[in-house]
Write a protein that holds these residues in place. Structure first.
Motif, PDB file in Angstrom:
ATOM      1  N   VAL A   1     135.293  -3.624 101.843  1.00 13.39           N
ATOM      2  CA  VAL A   1     134.119  -2.831 102.183  1.00 13.39           C
ATOM      3  C   VAL A   1     134.419  -1.376 101.846  1.00 13.39           C
ATOM      4  N   PHE A   2     133.471  -0.731 101.171  1.00 14.92           N
ATOM      5  CA  PHE A   2     133.611   0.707 100.905  1.00 14.92           C
ATOM      6  C   PHE A   2     132.696   1.488 101.838  1.00 14.92           C
TER       7      PHE A   2
ATOM      8  N   ASP B   1     135.158  -8.947 110.093  1.00 15.08           N
ATOM      9  CA  ASP B   1     136.155  -9.925 110.538  1.00 15.08           C
ATOM     10  C   ASP B   1     137.129 -10.194 109.379  1.00 15.08           C
ATOM     11  N   PRO B   2     138.427 -10.205 109.655  1.00 18.60           N
ATOM     12  CA  PRO B   2     139.391 -10.409 108.553  1.00 18.60           C
ATOM     13  C   PRO B   2     139.200 -11.729 107.818  1.00 18.60           C
ATOM     14  N   ASP B   3     138.662 -12.753 108.488  1.00 15.73           N
ATOM     15  CA  ASP B   3     138.484 -14.060 107.839  1.00 15.73           C
ATOM     16  C   ASP B   3     137.046 -14.314 107.409  1.00 15.73           C
ATOM     17  N   ARG B   4     136.086 -13.782 108.145  1.00 12.04           N
ATOM     18  CA  ARG B   4     134.675 -14.108 107.887  1.00 12.04           C
ATOM     19  C   ARG B   4     133.917 -12.974 107.196  1.00 12.04           C
ATOM     20  N   GLY B   5     134.574 -11.841 106.951  1.00  8.27           N
ATOM     21  CA  GLY B   5     133.941 -10.727 106.245  1.00  8.27           C
ATOM     22  C   GLY B   5     133.007  -9.938 107.146  1.00  8.27           C
TER      23      GLY B   5
ATOM     24  N   PRO C   1     114.594 -13.456 112.457  1.00  6.40           N
ATOM     25  CA  PRO C   1     114.882 -14.433 111.390  1.00  6.40           C
ATOM     26  C   PRO C   1     115.245 -15.793 111.974  1.00  6.40           C
ATOM     27  N   ALA C   2     115.002 -16.844 111.182  1.00  4.52           N
ATOM     28  CA  ALA C   2     115.296 -18.204 111.648  1.00  4.52           C
ATOM     29  C   ALA C   2     116.797 -18.436 111.759  1.00  4.52           C
ATOM     30  N   ILE C   3     117.554 -17.932 110.787  1.00  2.66           N
ATOM     31  CA  ILE C   3     119.001 -18.165 110.764  1.00  2.66           C
ATOM     32  C   ILE C   3     119.693 -17.111 111.625  1.00  2.66           C
ATOM     33  N   GLU C   4     120.566 -17.568 112.485  1.00  2.75           N
ATOM     34  CA  GLU C   4     121.139 -16.690 113.509  1.00  2.75           C
ATOM     35  C   GLU C   4     122.172 -15.713 112.961  1.00  2.75           C
ATOM     36  N   GLN C   5     122.903 -16.126 111.944  1.00  6.38           N
ATOM     37  CA  GLN C   5     124.051 -15.288 111.549  1.00  6.38           C
ATOM     38  C   GLN C   5     124.290 -15.352 110.037  1.00  6.38           C
ATOM     39  N   ILE C   6     124.785 -14.252 109.517  1.00  2.05           N
ATOM     40  CA  ILE C   6     125.183 -14.189 108.098  1.00  2.05           C
ATOM     41  C   ILE C   6     126.629 -13.698 108.046  1.00  2.05           C
ATOM     42  N   GLU C   7     127.421 -14.335 107.193  1.00  5.17           N
ATOM     43  CA  GLU C   7     128.791 -13.867 106.941  1.00  5.17           C
ATOM     44  C   GLU C   7     128.891 -13.499 105.464  1.00  5.17           C
ATOM     45  N   ILE C   8     129.293 -12.285 105.183  1.00  5.32           N
ATOM     46  CA  ILE C   8     129.397 -11.836 103.785  1.00  5.32           C
ATOM     47  C   ILE C   8     130.869 -11.554 103.495  1.00  5.32           C
ATOM     48  N   ARG C   9     131.444 -12.440 102.718  1.00  2.00           N
ATOM     49  CA  ARG C   9     132.884 -12.385 102.454  1.00  2.00           C
ATOM     50  C   ARG C   9     133.150 -11.682 101.122  1.00  2.00           C
ATOM     51  N   TYR C  10     134.243 -10.953 101.078  1.00  7.46           N
ATOM     52  CA  TYR C  10     134.634 -10.213  99.878  1.00  7.46           C
ATOM     53  C   TYR C  10     135.681 -11.034  99.134  1.00  7.46           C
ATOM     54  N   MET C  11     135.266 -11.579  97.997  1.00  3.25           N
ATOM     55  CA  MET C  11     136.157 -12.431  97.198  1.00  3.25           C
ATOM     56  C   MET C  11     136.066 -11.972  95.744  1.00  3.25           C
ATOM     57  N   ALA C  12     137.043 -11.215  95.312  1.00  2.00           N
ATOM     58  CA  ALA C  12     136.990 -10.654  93.963  1.00  2.00           C
ATOM     59  C   ALA C  12     137.234 -11.699  92.881  1.00  2.00           C
ATOM     60  N   ASP C  13     137.963 -12.751  93.226  1.00  2.00           N
ATOM     61  CA  ASP C  13     138.339 -13.762  92.235  1.00  2.00           C
ATOM     62  C   ASP C  13     137.170 -14.727  91.998  1.00  2.00           C
ATOM     63  N   PRO C  14     136.587 -14.727  90.786  1.00  2.00           N
ATOM     64  CA  PRO C  14     135.433 -15.604  90.534  1.00  2.00           C
ATOM     65  C   PRO C  14     135.774 -17.087  90.627  1.00  2.00           C
ATOM     66  N   THR C  15     137.002 -17.446  90.295  1.00  2.00           N
ATOM     67  CA  THR C  15     137.402 -18.859  90.389  1.00  2.00           C
ATOM     68  C   THR C  15     137.433 -19.298  91.844  1.00  2.00           C
ATOM     69  N   ALA C  16     137.962 -18.448  92.711  1.00  2.00           N
ATOM     70  CA  ALA C  16     138.019 -18.786  94.140  1.00  2.00           C
ATOM     71  C   ALA C  16     136.609 -18.910  94.710  1.00  2.00           C
ATOM     72  N   ARG C  17     135.713 -17.994  94.311  1.00  2.00           N
ATOM     73  CA  ARG C  17     134.322 -18.076  94.787  1.00  2.00           C
ATOM     74  C   ARG C  17     133.676 -19.383  94.332  1.00  2.00           C
ATOM     75  N   THR C  18     133.859 -19.687  93.057  1.00  2.00           N
ATOM     76  CA  THR C  18     133.223 -20.882  92.482  1.00  2.00           C
ATOM     77  C   THR C  18     133.729 -22.153  93.146  1.00  2.00           C
TER      78      THR C  18
END
Length: 533
Positions: free
Chosen positions: A41-42, A206-210, A224-241
């Protein structure tokens, strides 16, 4: 207690609603898990935001005064969405814009009702040079912001701007922060614990959930209908995929790599691909404060050394060619056949070598740059590196993480800068942000995105053309002045738009957004999202 007829009807209606939406309360209880392409996060404060990864969170936490309809870049006055502002009046000379704010809109965390004082505070901090806001350049026409009364705010412009609603009141620029919350904190602390009025409020990092966001009970548009959003920082495109294919993530920022969309469709046939076009504008800047990039012959040689067709083909349907400064599908953007032959810069290695020889660099030259590891930037840069080798130019690349790259390039450290950003389709925005001397980059990091120093070094007269365009109230004449400025910029070549590149997200087919994604910024809102079976 015996149920009344009204209770029965309400229960039946609720059942029909759930069936129609395909969702259940249990399904909405689990978080939407998103992965973005960055390391850290910046800043989640929209006034100081510089990377798309953070802006995905900011988009959920903050509402803007106005916005294009979800999934589009429709900015005409009759289509733009009244979000925090429910109406506006414009003076006949387009210099005074008075907005009526929506009443009863609450800030998160108990910071009370949003009023005109919060709007005035938000804009005045962005306009303060000491703040170093990257949004400031888009507000260069604002003279003052006045809280007329509790729910009305007046913007007085230095010059007429008939498109101010699209250039100064939407998205990040128009996102309103809580004055009380911001003044209770430091800028650095607020950037990691922001308070807005959006559908989701910031919970924690959160260190694990972003970045963890939770649905805001008092959201003016309905919880909103959905209670929670987790936005994780994953620079590696292979890991994301891989995490997406495994089912651990619901949305991932796609890898803007050649062949990536076809690859993920083969591995997960039901994936939904959300792609915005034209997407980001990828611009190559030559730092004219450094030799040999102060020499127009060298800049032109390097431009002739790049084959735009190879770049565009490599990215498949994601990329588009650009001929002028604005992309061809922007209002007034140049098409190829509208430019003089000498300003089209078709790939010509022989001409490139001749220009280098004329500049006394017949044996080529070497230089080093820093570059983000992010796949779209690095792919473009590696292709350019290879092309430039063929004309005798050796560019070595030192790779760093994406967040650090954004921070370092803004301190004027690079000889050549690649910058990618999404702009609203307003013809003045890119020229003002990249080519006006007022946007010059500074070594303290508090400048802006004119990484070439154009207008301060060379480019005599470009500020006058851009100032004249900004002061012109007639849209057609304004657009023509921008095109005149573009022709001068293409002649001087301090920088150039190398290509457009659509933003791509892969999405779980069970997650419906509530709208179709066609265009827009590299982020979308999840206020209407829900899981379906």
């Amino acid at each position: 207690m015996k149920a009344t007829r009204r209770d029965v009807i309400k229960a039946a209606a609720a059942s029909v609603l759930v069936a129609a939406t395909g969702g259940t309360a249990a399904a909405q209880a689990r978080p939407v898990r998103v992965a973005v392409s960055a390391t850290n996060v910046f800043s989640l404060d929209p006034r100081r935001s510089v990377q798309n990864a953070d802006q995905f969170s900011s988009r959920q936490v903050f509402d803007a005064l106005l916005d294009p309809p979800d999934g589009t870049f429709e900015l005409s006055a009759d289509k733009v969405v009244r979000s925090l502002a429910e109406s506006w009046d414009v003076s006949a000379d387009s210099k005074t814009w008075t907005l009526k704010l929506r009443e009863g809109v609450q800030f998160h965390k108990g910071f009370g009702e949003m009023t005109s004082d919060d709007v005035k505070y938000t804009y005045e901090t962005m306009l303060d040079p000491k703040w170093g806001s990257p949004q400031r350049i888009y507000l260069s026409d604002v003279d003052s912001v006045e809280a007329v009364d509790k729910y009305r705010v007046r913007f007085t412009l230095k010059i007429p701007n008939p498109t101010f609603h699209a250039s100064g009141l939407i998205s990040l620029i128009g996102s309103i922060v809580s004055r009380a919350a911001a003044e209770k904190s430091t800028p650095e602390a607020f950037a990691r614990n922001p308070v807005g009025t959006g559908a989701y409020e910031f919970d924690r990092i959160d260190p694990d959930r972003g970045v963890v966001l939770k649905a805001f009970d008092k959201y003016h548009g309905g919880k909103p209908a959905i209670e929670q959003i987790e936005i994780r920082y994953m620079a590696d495109p292979t890991a994301r995929t891989l995490a997406f294919i495994k089912g651990d993530l619901d949305i991932i920022e796609g890898a803007r790599l050649p062949g990536w969309v076809d690859q993920i469709k083969r591995q997960k046939a039901d994936v939904i691909i959300d792609q915005t076009m034209p997407g980001s504008i990828n611009t190559f800047f030559f730092n004219m404060g450094r030799k040999p990039f102060d020499d127009i012959r060298v800049r032109k040689a390097l431009r002739y050394g790049i084959d735009r067709n190879i770049l565009v083909k490599a990215f498949g349907g994601m990329a588009g060619a650009a001929w002028g400064i604005n992309p061809p599908d922007f209002p007034g953007g140049f098409k190829e056949n509208e430019l003089p032959e000498e300003l089209r810069y078709h790939h010509d290695p022989r001409k490139a070598k001749a220009l280098l020889n004329e500049a006394g660099l017949g044996n080529g030259f070497k230089f080093e740059i820093i570059m983000t590891q992010r796949e779209d930037y690095s792919s473009i840069m590696l292709m350019v590196q290879d092309m430039w080798r063929s004309i005798g130019v050796d560019m070595s690349i030192r790779t760093i993480d994406h967040t650090t790259y954004h921070s370092e390039k803004d301190k004027d450290v690079n000889a050549v800068v690649l910058h990618s950003e999404t702009f609203a389709p307003v013809s003045t925005q890119i020229p003002m942000a990249y080519y006006h001397s007022a946007a010059e980059v500074r070594t303290d990091g508090k400048g802006n995105k004119n990484y070439s120093h154009y207008g301060s070094i060379g480019g005599k007269g470009v500020d006058d053309l851009l100032n004249a365009a900004m002061a012109e109230p007639n849209l057609e004449r304004r657009q023509n002045l921008v095109r005149d400025a573009e022709l001068k910029i293409l002649t001087d070549l301090p920088a150039f738009t190398i290509c457009t590149l659509g933003f791509v997200y892969a999405r779980n087919p069970r997650l419906q957004l509530g709208f179709d994604v066609k265009a827009g910024y590299a982020r979308y809102r999840l206020a209407k999202a829900r899981f379906v079976s």
